[in-house]
Design a protein around this motif. Structure first.
Motif, short mmCIF file in Angstrom:
data_model
loop_
_atom_site.label_atom_id
_atom_site.label_comp_id
_atom_site.label_asym_id
_atom_site.label_seq_id
_atom_site.Cartn_x
_atom_site.Cartn_y
_atom_site.Cartn_z
N THR A 257 0.82 -1.22 0.00
CA THR A 257 0.00 0.00 0.00
C THR A 257 0.84 1.26 0.00
OG1 THR A 257 -0.08 -0.11 2.41
CG2 THR A 257 -1.87 -1.16 1.20
N SER A 258 2.10 1.08 0.23
CA SER A 258 2.97 2.25 0.29
C SER A 258 3.41 2.74 -1.07
CB SER A 258 4.20 1.95 1.15
OG SER A 258 4.92 0.88 0.57
N LEU A 259 3.17 1.96 -2.08
CA LEU A 259 3.62 2.35 -3.41
C LEU A 259 2.54 3.17 -4.09
CD1 LEU A 259 5.21 -1.01 -4.56
CD2 LEU A 259 6.38 1.03 -3.73
N PRO A 260 2.82 4.37 -4.52
CA PRO A 260 1.81 5.23 -5.15
C PRO A 260 1.26 4.62 -6.44
CG PRO A 260 3.72 6.50 -4.47
CD PRO A 260 4.11 5.09 -4.28
N LEU A 261 2.16 4.04 -7.21
CA LEU A 261 1.70 3.47 -8.48
C LEU A 261 0.74 2.32 -8.26
CD1 LEU A 261 1.89 3.54 -11.54
CD2 LEU A 261 3.86 1.97 -11.39
N ALA A 262 1.03 1.50 -7.28
CA ALA A 262 0.13 0.39 -6.97
C ALA A 262 -1.21 0.90 -6.52
CB ALA A 262 0.76 -0.49 -5.89
N ARG A 263 -1.21 2.00 -5.77
CA ARG A 263 -2.47 2.56 -5.33
C ARG A 263 -3.30 3.05 -6.50
NH1 ARG A 263 -0.35 6.20 -0.17
NH2 ARG A 263 0.18 4.42 1.20
N VAL A 264 -2.61 3.70 -7.42
CA VAL A 264 -3.33 4.21 -8.60
C VAL A 264 -3.96 3.05 -9.38
CG1 VAL A 264 -3.06 5.41 -10.80
CG2 VAL A 264 -1.91 6.27 -8.75
N LYS A 265 -3.19 1.98 -9.59
CA LYS A 265 -3.71 0.82 -10.33
C LYS A 265 -4.88 0.18 -9.61
CE LYS A 265 -0.82 0.70 -13.80
NZ LYS A 265 -1.29 0.84 -15.19
#
Length: 297
Positions: A257-265
């Motif tokens: 959850t700390s990765l911004p790109l993963a959150r966007v996806k």
């Protein structure tokens, strides 16, 4: 001339001699009668000449046989006179003084000698002839046994052939019965098929008539059987797409959850999933409303 000597040339009879001999032979046969007409050519005279030779040869053979029979008869008569003289002079016996039984035995002895074809009535001649006849009888019995074995073999083969023929006849009858049963079954199936075909056509006509009546009273065409089946297929396709999307999103759920790109996806996937779920819900609500309206009608 060769050292071993040459073979004598065959005697050649001229045509004139053949004609003379043939005419003489025909005159001897017909005697004072006139000769029958015949075609006088070389082929006919050659044939008649050959017949004349055969006839004369047979006459010579017959003459020789007659002379031989006369000599044998004279020999038998002389032997009979000799034996009779011995019986008469030594034992004072003659055929006239023999008893009935003795005459019968004598006749049996003579008949036996004649049947066995012996040269005389001595024991040696009789035993020799009997031995020859016994050998002939043994050979005949052996031949008969061979013939019986061959006959038995043929009879066994014939029995086997008849049994096979009978079995084939039974198999043929069974096959004919089975064929009749199968034909009856096929006829029954054909009748059932025709009945089902007519029934299907009748049901199709009734469905078509019912649909036309429903449309006439204001029922939407989209609520008919065929459109509903299409909607059901589309719903199944949408549900399948939803399942595929969920499977794709499963890999994003495990991202950090700390990765911004993963959150966007993840957010994009969630929005896509929500949109699909809303679309499915709306479609289900539309179908539910249509069914409720159909029930009210």
């Amino acid at each position: 001339m060769a050292a071993g000597g040459s073979r004598p040339e065959p005697f050649v009879v001229s045509s004139v001699e053949k004609v003379h001999r043939v005419m003489s032979w025909l005159k001897e046969i017909f005697g004072s009668q006139s000769l029958p007409p015949f075609e006088k050519n070389s082929e006919t005279f050659d044939l008649l000449y050959t017949l004349a030779e055969y006839s004369e040869e047979r006459e010579r053979d017959a003459s020789v046989l007659i002379e031989d029979m006369k000599e044998r008869a004279a020999k038998y008569d002389a032997e009979a006179e000799y034996l009779q003289s011995i019986l008469t002079e030594t034992f004072d016996l003659s055929p006239s003084v023999l008893s009935e039984e003795g005459s019968a035995h004598l006749k049996t002895l003579v008949d036996t000698a004649m049947i066995l074809d012996t040269k005389d009535t001595s024991l040696a001649s009789l035993f020799s002839a009997i031995s020859d006849r016994s050998l002939e009888l043994l050979a005949a019995e052996t031949k008969n046994k061979e013939l019986e074995l061959n006959l038995l073999e043929v009879r066994n083969k014939l029995t086997a052939t008849l049994a096979l023929e009978n079995q084939l006849r039974m198999d043929l009858k069974k096959a004919e019965k089975d064929l009749e049963v199968e034909e009856a079954k096929a006829h029954f199936r054909l009748q059932n098929l025709q009945f089902l075909k007519h029934k299907s056509e009748d049901i199709s006509i009734r469905i078509k008539s019912a649909e036309e009546k429903l449309i006439a009273i204001g029922l939407q065409e989209s609520l008919m059987h065929e459109p509903l089946m299409k909607l059901s297929q589309k719903l199944a396709e949408v549900q399948e797409e939803t399942v595929q999307v969920k499977k794709k999103l499963e890999c994003y759920f495990n991202l950090p959850t700390s990765l911004p790109l993963a959150r966007v996806k993840i957010e994009e996937a969630k929005r896509e999933l929500n949109a699909l779920e809303e679309k499915v819900s709306m479609r289900i609500e539309e179908m539910t409303d249509d069914f409720l309206e159909l029930e009210r009608l």
